[in-house]
Write a protein that holds these residues in place. Structure first.
Motif, PDB file in Angstrom:
ATOM      1  N   UNK A 125       6.330 -21.859 -55.063  1.00 32.20           N
ATOM      2  CA  UNK A 125       5.327 -21.081 -55.787  1.00 32.20           C
ATOM      3  C   UNK A 125       5.380 -21.316 -57.285  1.00 32.20           C
ATOM      4  N   UNK A 126       6.580 -21.431 -57.852  1.00 31.74           N
ATOM      5  CA  UNK A 126       6.691 -21.601 -59.301  1.00 31.74           C
ATOM      6  C   UNK A 126       7.821 -22.557 -59.650  1.00 31.74           C
ATOM      7  N   UNK A 158       8.185 -29.773 -74.241  1.00 37.62           N
ATOM      8  CA  UNK A 158       8.453 -30.477 -75.478  1.00 37.62           C
ATOM      9  C   UNK A 158       9.132 -29.588 -76.500  1.00 37.62           C
ATOM     10  N   UNK A 159       9.724 -30.189 -77.524  1.00 33.18           N
ATOM     11  CA  UNK A 159      10.375 -29.448 -78.608  1.00 33.18           C
ATOM     12  C   UNK A 159      11.453 -28.497 -78.093  1.00 33.18           C
ATOM     13  N   UNK A 160      12.048 -28.834 -76.945  1.00 35.32           N
ATOM     14  CA  UNK A 160      13.096 -27.986 -76.391  1.00 35.32           C
ATOM     15  C   UNK A 160      12.590 -26.730 -75.712  1.00 35.32           C
ATOM     16  N   UNK A 161      11.283 -26.630 -75.476  1.00 29.19           N
ATOM     17  CA  UNK A 161      10.688 -25.439 -74.881  1.00 29.19           C
ATOM     18  C   UNK A 161      10.492 -25.615 -73.372  1.00 29.19           C
ATOM     19  N   UNK A 162      10.674 -24.513 -72.649  1.00 28.51           N
ATOM     20  CA  UNK A 162      10.401 -24.492 -71.212  1.00 28.51           C
ATOM     21  C   UNK A 162       9.181 -23.611 -70.959  1.00 28.51           C
ATOM     22  N   UNK A 163       8.451 -23.933 -69.891  1.00 28.97           N
ATOM     23  CA  UNK A 163       7.212 -23.209 -69.608  1.00 28.97           C
ATOM     24  C   UNK A 163       7.112 -22.984 -68.109  1.00 28.97           C
ATOM     25  N   UNK A 164       6.960 -21.732 -67.700  1.00 32.23           N
ATOM     26  CA  UNK A 164       6.912 -21.367 -66.287  1.00 32.23           C
ATOM     27  C   UNK A 164       5.500 -21.599 -65.718  1.00 32.23           C
ATOM     28  N   UNK A 165       5.411 -22.415 -64.690  1.00 32.85           N
ATOM     29  CA  UNK A 165       4.155 -22.660 -63.989  1.00 32.85           C
ATOM     30  C   UNK A 165       4.182 -21.959 -62.635  1.00 32.85           C
ATOM     31  N   UNK A 166       2.988 -21.639 -62.134  1.00 33.48           N
ATOM     32  CA  UNK A 166       2.898 -20.879 -60.884  1.00 33.48           C
ATOM     33  C   UNK A 166       1.594 -21.238 -60.181  1.00 33.48           C
TER      34      UNK A 166
END
Length: 286
Positions: free
Chosen positions: A70-71, A77-85
């Motif tokens: 599900x996710x 980028x730039x050391x950032x994480x992003x939660x997808x779902x």
């Protein structure tokens, strides 16, 4: 095949692997997704379509090649994480084309003069990609979206990067908020807006960009401080840029306002073909 303007993207771990026959094949980090796209009227070319981890079929939902999921988290980028779902609508919580103009937003932040952190207003801010980048650049960010679900998702992304206390999240109608901020004599250095073409607020009430674009442009200009920047994107292609530019001319008192527009498009990884993804109008007030 030439594009009118090639934009430099931030380091989002995304690829448009192939497109055609009414569908598009995309890689979002560790997951490959196959989704419908009515604009892809050309023929698909590649041989990777069988690698899709999940396939969305309208009216049926998501189907999986292996174990259902599900996710997952994306390297933004730039050391950032992003939660997808995975959503019932076929969306996943991010529009990759937004990464195309974020370098320009960061450049704008560096050009803001005066003491203190740059003030950013992000309207229709969704799950927070642009807001994340602005916060990391040292800006004070007001992140506004009418959807409480989108705001909760955005907060997840901020907390995922230990930035939950660095942003102000507001659930509100963008036009109503702009009008209130104008009465309060509030100002911002950068305003970002990604309005939808259409949204159903309730069974009896809808939100249509064509009906509110005048109030949107007027409100953005009213809240921009001197030398401020604006970035207005939209998935509506035909006539959007010209309409916004004409309104900017009208509501700026015909003063010299720097404005330009460009088509947003996603390039396939292995071909020169590009998938249209809307328009961007950006500029700076005197």
């Amino acid at each position: 095949m030439n594009s009118p303007q090639i934009m430099r993207s931030v380091g989002l771990d995304y690829e448009l692997l192939d497109s055609g026959n009414g569908r598009k094949l995309e890689r979002f980090g560790t997951r490959i997704l196959l989704r419908p796209s009515s604009i892809c009227i050309w023929k698909k070319l590649g041989e990777r379509w069988g690698e899709a981890d999940a396939t969305f079929v309208p009216g049926q939902g998501w189907g999986f090649r292996g174990k259902p999921f599900e996710e997952w988290d994306l390297d933004a980028g730039e050391g950032l994480s992003f939660r997808l779902r995975l959503q019932r609508s076929g969306q996943v919580g991010i529009f990759p084309e937004h990464a195309l103009y974020l370098p320009e937003v960061l450049t704008a932040l560096r050009q803001i003069k005066g003491g203190g952190a740059p003030r950013v207003l992000n309207l229709f801010a969704f799950t927070g990609l642009a807001s994340l980048y602005c916060v990391c650049a040292g800006a004070e960010v007001t992140h506004l979206d009418k959807s409480k679900q989108a705001l909760a998702w955005a907060m997840t992304n901020f907390e995922l990067n230990s930035l939950g206390s660095k942003v102000r999240l507001i659930a509100d109608d963008a036009i109503a908020f702009l009008k209130r901020e104008k009465r309060r004599a509030k100002c911002y250095d950068v305003i970002i807006a990604d309005p939808p073409n259409f949204s159903r607020i309730s069974r009896a009430k809808t939100w249509e960009l064509d009906r509110v674009v005048i109030d949107l442009v007027e409100g953005i200009l009213a809240l921009l401080d001197r030398g401020g920047f604006f970035f207005i994107s939209c998935h509506q292609g035909y006539g959007f840029a010209e309409t916004v530019e004409n309104l900017l001319y009208q509501y700026s008192g015909r003063s010299k306002i720097e404005v330009s527009s460009t088509a947003l498009s996603l390039k396939e990884t292995s071909t020169p073909r590009r998938l249209p993804a809307g328009m961007l109008v950006r500029g700076r007030v005197p």
